[in-house]
Design a protein around this motif. Structure first.
Motif, PDB file in Angstrom:
ATOM      1  N   GLU A 169       0.816  -1.208   0.000  1.00  0.00           N
ATOM      2  CA  GLU A 169       0.000   0.000   0.000  1.00  0.00           C
ATOM      3  C   GLU A 169       0.854   1.265   0.000  1.00  0.00           C
ATOM      4  O   GLU A 169       0.344   2.365  -0.243  1.00  0.00           O
ATOM      5  N   LEU A 170       2.144   1.125   0.244  1.00  0.00           N
ATOM      6  CA  LEU A 170       3.060   2.264   0.215  1.00  0.00           C
ATOM      7  C   LEU A 170       3.577   2.455  -1.210  1.00  0.00           C
ATOM      8  O   LEU A 170       3.950   1.505  -1.884  1.00  0.00           O
ATOM      9  N   GLY A 171       3.593   3.705  -1.673  1.00  0.00           N
ATOM     10  CA  GLY A 171       4.114   3.988  -3.007  1.00  0.00           C
ATOM     11  C   GLY A 171       3.284   3.387  -4.118  1.00  0.00           C
ATOM     12  O   GLY A 171       3.839   2.937  -5.133  1.00  0.00           O
ATOM     13  N   ILE A 172       1.964   3.382  -3.961  1.00  0.00           N
ATOM     14  CA  ILE A 172       1.096   2.765  -4.966  1.00  0.00           C
ATOM     15  C   ILE A 172       1.304   3.393  -6.339  1.00  0.00           C
ATOM     16  O   ILE A 172       1.205   2.705  -7.360  1.00  0.00           O
ATOM     17  N   SER A 173       1.597   4.672  -6.403  1.00  0.00           N
ATOM     18  CA  SER A 173       1.756   5.351  -7.688  1.00  0.00           C
ATOM     19  C   SER A 173       3.138   5.155  -8.301  1.00  0.00           C
ATOM     20  O   SER A 173       3.452   5.762  -9.332  1.00  0.00           O
ATOM     21  N   GLU A 174       3.952   4.327  -7.682  1.00  0.00           N
ATOM     22  CA  GLU A 174       5.304   4.096  -8.173  1.00  0.00           C
ATOM     23  C   GLU A 174       5.498   2.605  -8.444  1.00  0.00           C
ATOM     24  O   GLU A 174       4.646   1.780  -8.144  1.00  0.00           O
ATOM     25  N   TRP A 175       6.673   2.268  -8.983  1.00  0.00           N
ATOM     26  CA  TRP A 175       6.985   0.864  -9.282  1.00  0.00           C
ATOM     27  C   TRP A 175       8.120   0.341  -8.421  1.00  0.00           C
ATOM     28  O   TRP A 175       8.415  -0.847  -8.455  1.00  0.00           O
ATOM     29  N   TYR A 188      11.520  -3.853  -6.894  1.00  0.00           N
ATOM     30  CA  TYR A 188      10.902  -3.174  -8.027  1.00  0.00           C
ATOM     31  C   TYR A 188       9.830  -4.063  -8.626  1.00  0.00           C
ATOM     32  O   TYR A 188      10.022  -5.282  -8.758  1.00  0.00           O
ATOM     33  N   ALA A 189       8.698  -3.478  -8.959  1.00  0.00           N
ATOM     34  CA  ALA A 189       7.610  -4.213  -9.610  1.00  0.00           C
ATOM     35  C   ALA A 189       7.870  -4.233 -11.114  1.00  0.00           C
ATOM     36  O   ALA A 189       7.787  -3.204 -11.787  1.00  0.00           O
ATOM     37  N   ILE A 190       8.212  -5.386 -11.640  1.00  0.00           N
ATOM     38  CA  ILE A 190       8.625  -5.534 -13.037  1.00  0.00           C
ATOM     39  C   ILE A 190       7.402  -5.752 -13.929  1.00  0.00           C
ATOM     40  O   ILE A 190       6.500  -6.519 -13.600  1.00  0.00           O
ATOM     41  N   ASN A 191       7.378  -5.079 -15.064  1.00  0.00           N
ATOM     42  CA  ASN A 191       6.343  -5.230 -16.095  1.00  0.00           C
ATOM     43  C   ASN A 191       4.957  -4.779 -15.656  1.00  0.00           C
ATOM     44  O   ASN A 191       3.939  -5.224 -16.175  1.00  0.00           O
ATOM     45  N   ASP A 444       1.492   7.475 -16.965  1.00  0.00           N
ATOM     46  CA  ASP A 444       2.219   7.031 -15.777  1.00  0.00           C
ATOM     47  C   ASP A 444       3.242   8.088 -15.370  1.00  0.00           C
ATOM     48  O   ASP A 444       4.167   8.381 -16.132  1.00  0.00           O
ATOM     49  N   PRO A 445       3.113   8.681 -14.186  1.00  0.00           N
ATOM     50  CA  PRO A 445       4.031   9.760 -13.794  1.00  0.00           C
ATOM     51  C   PRO A 445       5.435   9.273 -13.497  1.00  0.00           C
ATOM     52  O   PRO A 445       6.381  10.055 -13.534  1.00  0.00           O
ATOM     53  N   SER A 446       5.577   7.990 -13.220  1.00  0.00           N
ATOM     54  CA  SER A 446       6.879   7.450 -12.855  1.00  0.00           C
ATOM     55  C   SER A 446       7.766   7.204 -14.062  1.00  0.00           C
ATOM     56  O   SER A 446       8.960   7.497 -14.040  1.00  0.00           O
ATOM     57  N   THR A 447       7.194   6.665 -15.134  1.00  0.00           N
ATOM     58  CA  THR A 447       7.985   6.308 -16.315  1.00  0.00           C
ATOM     59  C   THR A 447       7.685   7.176 -17.525  1.00  0.00           C
ATOM     60  O   THR A 447       8.528   7.312 -18.410  1.00  0.00           O
ATOM     61  N   LEU A 472      -7.556   5.092 -10.265  1.00  0.00           N
ATOM     62  CA  LEU A 472      -6.271   4.904 -10.918  1.00  0.00           C
ATOM     63  C   LEU A 472      -5.148   4.809  -9.893  1.00  0.00           C
ATOM     64  O   LEU A 472      -5.102   5.585  -8.933  1.00  0.00           O
ATOM     65  N   SER A 473      -4.242   3.881 -10.119  1.00  0.00           N
ATOM     66  CA  SER A 473      -3.088   3.780  -9.231  1.00  0.00           C
ATOM     67  C   SER A 473      -2.150   4.965  -9.417  1.00  0.00           C
ATOM     68  O   SER A 473      -1.434   5.352  -8.488  1.00  0.00           O
ATOM     69  N   ALA A 474      -2.131   5.567 -10.601  1.00  0.00           N
ATOM     70  CA  ALA A 474      -1.191   6.652 -10.892  1.00  0.00           C
ATOM     71  C   ALA A 474      -1.470   7.895 -10.061  1.00  0.00           C
ATOM     72  O   ALA A 474      -0.544   8.569  -9.605  1.00  0.00           O
ATOM     73  N   THR A 475      -2.751   8.215  -9.857  1.00  0.00           N
ATOM     74  CA  THR A 475      -3.110   9.472  -9.206  1.00  0.00           C
ATOM     75  C   THR A 475      -4.124   9.307  -8.087  1.00  0.00           C
ATOM     76  O   THR A 475      -4.318  10.242  -7.300  1.00  0.00           O
ATOM     77  N   GLY A 476      -4.807   8.184  -8.024  1.00  0.00           N
ATOM     78  CA  GLY A 476      -5.883   8.014  -7.056  1.00  0.00           C
ATOM     79  C   GLY A 476      -7.208   8.562  -7.528  1.00  0.00           C
ATOM     80  O   GLY A 476      -8.221   8.423  -6.829  1.00  0.00           O
ATOM     81  N   GLU A 477      -7.253   9.187  -8.713  1.00  0.00           N
ATOM     82  CA  GLU A 477      -8.504   9.764  -9.195  1.00  0.00           C
ATOM     83  C   GLU A 477      -9.442   8.659  -9.673  1.00  0.00           C
ATOM     84  O   GLU A 477      -9.023   7.574 -10.077  1.00  0.00           O
ATOM     85  N   LEU A 478     -10.730   8.985  -9.660  1.00  0.00           N
ATOM     86  CA  LEU A 478     -11.751   8.029 -10.068  1.00  0.00           C
ATOM     87  C   LEU A 478     -11.690   7.804 -11.566  1.00  0.00           C
ATOM     88  O   LEU A 478     -11.689   8.750 -12.353  1.00  0.00           O
ATOM     89  N   GLY A 479     -11.639   6.535 -11.975  1.00  0.00           N
ATOM     90  CA  GLY A 479     -11.653   6.201 -13.383  1.00  0.00           C
ATOM     91  C   GLY A 479     -13.068   6.146 -13.931  1.00  0.00           C
ATOM     92  O   GLY A 479     -14.039   6.516 -13.276  1.00  0.00           O
TER      93      GLY A 479
END
Length: 656
Positions: A169-175, A188-191, A444-447, A472-479
């Motif tokens: 749950e930590l760093g959900i918007s990152e890999w 690191y979360a690959i792929n 994706d803000p990370s890559t 969305l995992s990237a921002t938390g906004e509602l899809g």
């Protein structure tokens, strides 16, 4: 991870398998040497632990059910596996199995090794990929007794200090994945396995992960996740500084095989070369990248597939788009450009369109606009969705008019706000497509190399996220759809998605508003009351078709919108979009539903800004008919010339 001095090891985690009977799948793998370390996973419906030449298993494992798993072995000479299945309707059931390990020294062997979750380390590559969720894994340098486990309500609650621990749950918007034990064993979360997924303790009290992080400590792995293919460059080419902005392709060939790899050249930053700019919908290209919708939809079983070499490659290599499902049935929510995208090619068709014959779509349909601009002698620059997303209104301001592609379906909030600001300040737009600005999308803000969506209903969609996974995992906004967040395209483009058809389209019939003084310029040299009554390169007939839009004040169409023309009379192949259906009935088809129509509109903005909307993917397929001597081409050029002119009032006539 360096565990060369460890004599005992335990692993404690939660898992939620989606295909437990699908062969060998790795939950946890730590293999310093072939006969050392510990492997935990699934094998044809059973949970399995292997260490020191011994194997222990427990089965059957239930699909889509949370299980608490602990495995340990070491100096005791015993390999032990413990499984606790947690179901709503049944009390928790604990199963324990153990076996003697043939020989035990240092359990880790003599060297360190990487720890893998969701796959097995296979030398130069990974193997035994897992389908399902993993939550809160812990690794201990001790064995864990049954009594100790019985005191824990969660893997996070251990009284023992873990050697390594992951709280997803930590760093959900990152890999990157942080080791919360303090040991520094970060990962690191690959792929791009799916983040912002619900955990074993999700109870529905919150459905947005930013509001309940502990309910989202999960990564959902798939055996067909792919973010980066890791290819080395085959060639490089430096873009000449004087090369005109535009759409180009690299022609590569060997023997009789050849390919055209498209790319765009944008103008130099701060140096536009024209008054017109074409905004290529590259987010939409990524959404459809490698789609095999026909291969995954029972509703399209009548279509022969694969129909072309690109389709065969997509199927054989298990490439997926945002319209497809993973092998475990879950929807694909990430799409990356760092992998082969073989359907974004000139002359490649989308298989299910045009009644199964295949049709140009996305880039290939947008090339008709590019061709039309060249034919008209228009100087223009080309930018992409990524450019607008990153640079905002500043990249639009130098231009008098912005042209969209045929299907700009996937837009981010940054893109919408920036374009609205541009229009409010006097900018002009030609929306030359259909079903535009529809899905909530994020880069994706990370890559910066992939886009994300969550296909939340009500909407026209090919899959549905799990409950609680619509943000969305990237921002938390509602899809989901922009209309459900108060940004329906009708509210600023005048029209928004209403229906689609794979059959023939229809022509537009001019409405009284098209004869007003304020809109007369659009129909200069057009004597016809019917627009687009002609063959079409995108579909068989008609300028209005495929996916198309309507005006609707209830969805925000502004009062200062002029409806110029409307296409009606669609066949029953055309169906109103599902988000319009309040109760089930049989009144959604083209012959009976008043919603199955296509409106062409002009929307007035302050400071002489304006939007001209065709609301039809098929529009550009008529541009070249009769060597460009047709009313679709004339209307398009009239609006383009007026909007691109430096004069303040685009309605004023000019010398022709």
């Amino acid at each position: 991870m360096d565990l060369s001095d460890v004599d005992d090891v335990s692993v404690d985690l939660w898992f939620w398998p989606t295909t437990p009977n699908l062969g060998r799948q790795s939950l946890f793998s730590w293999r310093p040497e072939p006969d050392s370390g510990l492997w935990i996973g699934l094998d044809n419906g059973e949970a399995v632990a292997q260490a020191g030449g011994a194997t222990v298993s427990i089965g059957p494992i239930e699909e889509r059910t949370w299980h608490r798993l602990t495995a340990s072995y070491g100096r005791s000479g015993v390999l032990k596996l413990r499984i606790e299945a947690v179901q709503t309707t049944n009390p928790s059931a604990v199963r324990i199995a153990s076996t003697a390990v043939p020989s035990v020294g240092h359990v880790s062997g003599s060297r360190s090794a990487e720890i893998f979750f969701g796959a097995e380390h296979g030398g130069d590559s990974a193997t035994d990929f897992y389908n399902g969720k993993i939550e809160a894994p812990r690794v201990y340098s001790t064995t864990m007794t049954d009594e100790h486990l019985g005191l824990q309500s969660d893997t996070r609650d251990s009284a023992k200090d873990p050697l390594a621990a992951r709280d997803f749950e930590l760093g959900i918007s990152e890999w990157s994945v942080t080791d919360v034990s303090g040991g520094g064993y970060d990962g690191y979360a690959i792929n791009m396995p799916m983040r912002a997924a619900t955990g074993h303790n999700f109870d529905g009290t919150e459905t947005a992960w930013p509001h309940a992080l502990l309910h989202y400590g999960v990564i959902h792995f798939h055996d067909d996740d792919l973010f980066d293919a890791g290819w080395e460059p085959s060639f490089s080419w430096s873009v000449p500084t004087d090369l005109k902005s535009g759409v180009y392709a690299a022609h590569v060939f060997t023997g009789s095989s050849h390919d055209y790899i498209p790319f765009t050249v944008r103008p130099a930053t701060g140096h536009p070369s024209a008054k017109v700019v074409l905004l290529l919908p590259t987010f939409t290209y990524l959404a459809y990248a490698n789609e095999q919708l026909v291969n995954q939809s029972d509703a399209m079983s009548h279509v022969d597939y694969p129909v072309q070499e690109q389709d065969k490659y997509i199927v054989e290599n298990r490439l997926l788009s945002l319209y497809d499902r993973h092998s475990d049935g879950s929807g694909v929510c990430y799409s990356s450009r760092l992998r082969p995208i073989v359907n974004m090619r000139p002359q490649c068709v989308m298989a299910w369109l045009d009644e199964g014959r295949g049709s140009p779509h996305n880039l290939n349909a947008d090339l008709y606009i590019v061709d039309g601009l060249h034919e008209h002698g228009t100087d223009f620059d080309v930018i992409t969705d990524e450019d607008l997303h990153h640079e905002g209104r500043a990249i639009l301001d130098p231009y008098n008019v912005v042209l969209t592609g045929t299907h700009p379906e996937y837009w981010s909030l940054d893109m919408i706000r920036s374009t609205q600001d541009y229009l409010q300040s006097g900018g002009r737009m030609m929306y030359l497509g259909g079903n535009g600005m529809y899905w909530v999308t994020q880069l994706d803000p990370s890559t910066g190399a992939s886009v994300e969506i969550r296909r939340r209903g009500p909407s026209t969609r090919m899959w549905e996220p799990e409950p609680g996974e619509a943000h969305l995992s990237a921002t938390g906004e509602l899809g989901g759809l922009w209309r459900h967040r108060g940004l329906a395209p009708q509210s600023w483009l005048g029209v928004g998605f209403t229906a689609e058809t794979s059959g023939p389209g229809r022509p537009y019939e001019r409405r009284p508003g098209s004869f007003d003084d304020a809109s007369r310029f659009i129909f200069h040299d057009v004597d016809d009351d019917v627009i687009g009554d002609m063959p079409n390169l995108i579909q068989s007939y008609g300028a209005a078709g495929y996916e198309f839009d309507r005006a609707d004040p209830m969805l925000g169409t502004p009062t200062n919108t002029t409806i110029l023309a409307t296409a009606t009379g669609f066949s029953d192949d055309a169906q109103a979009c599902s988000e319009e259906i309040m109760t089930s009935d049989s009144s959604q088809s083209g012959s009976v539903s008043p919603l199955v129509k296509n409106d062409m509109v002009l929307v007035e903005y302050p400071n002489d800004g304006a939007v001209f909307s065709t609301g039809s993917i098929a529009w550009s397929g008529c541009l070249s008919q009769n060597n460009y001597q047709n009313n679709v081409s004339t209307v398009t050029c009239n609006v383009l010339d007026a909007f691109a002119h430096d004069r303040k009032d685009y309605r004023l006539p000019e010398d022709r």
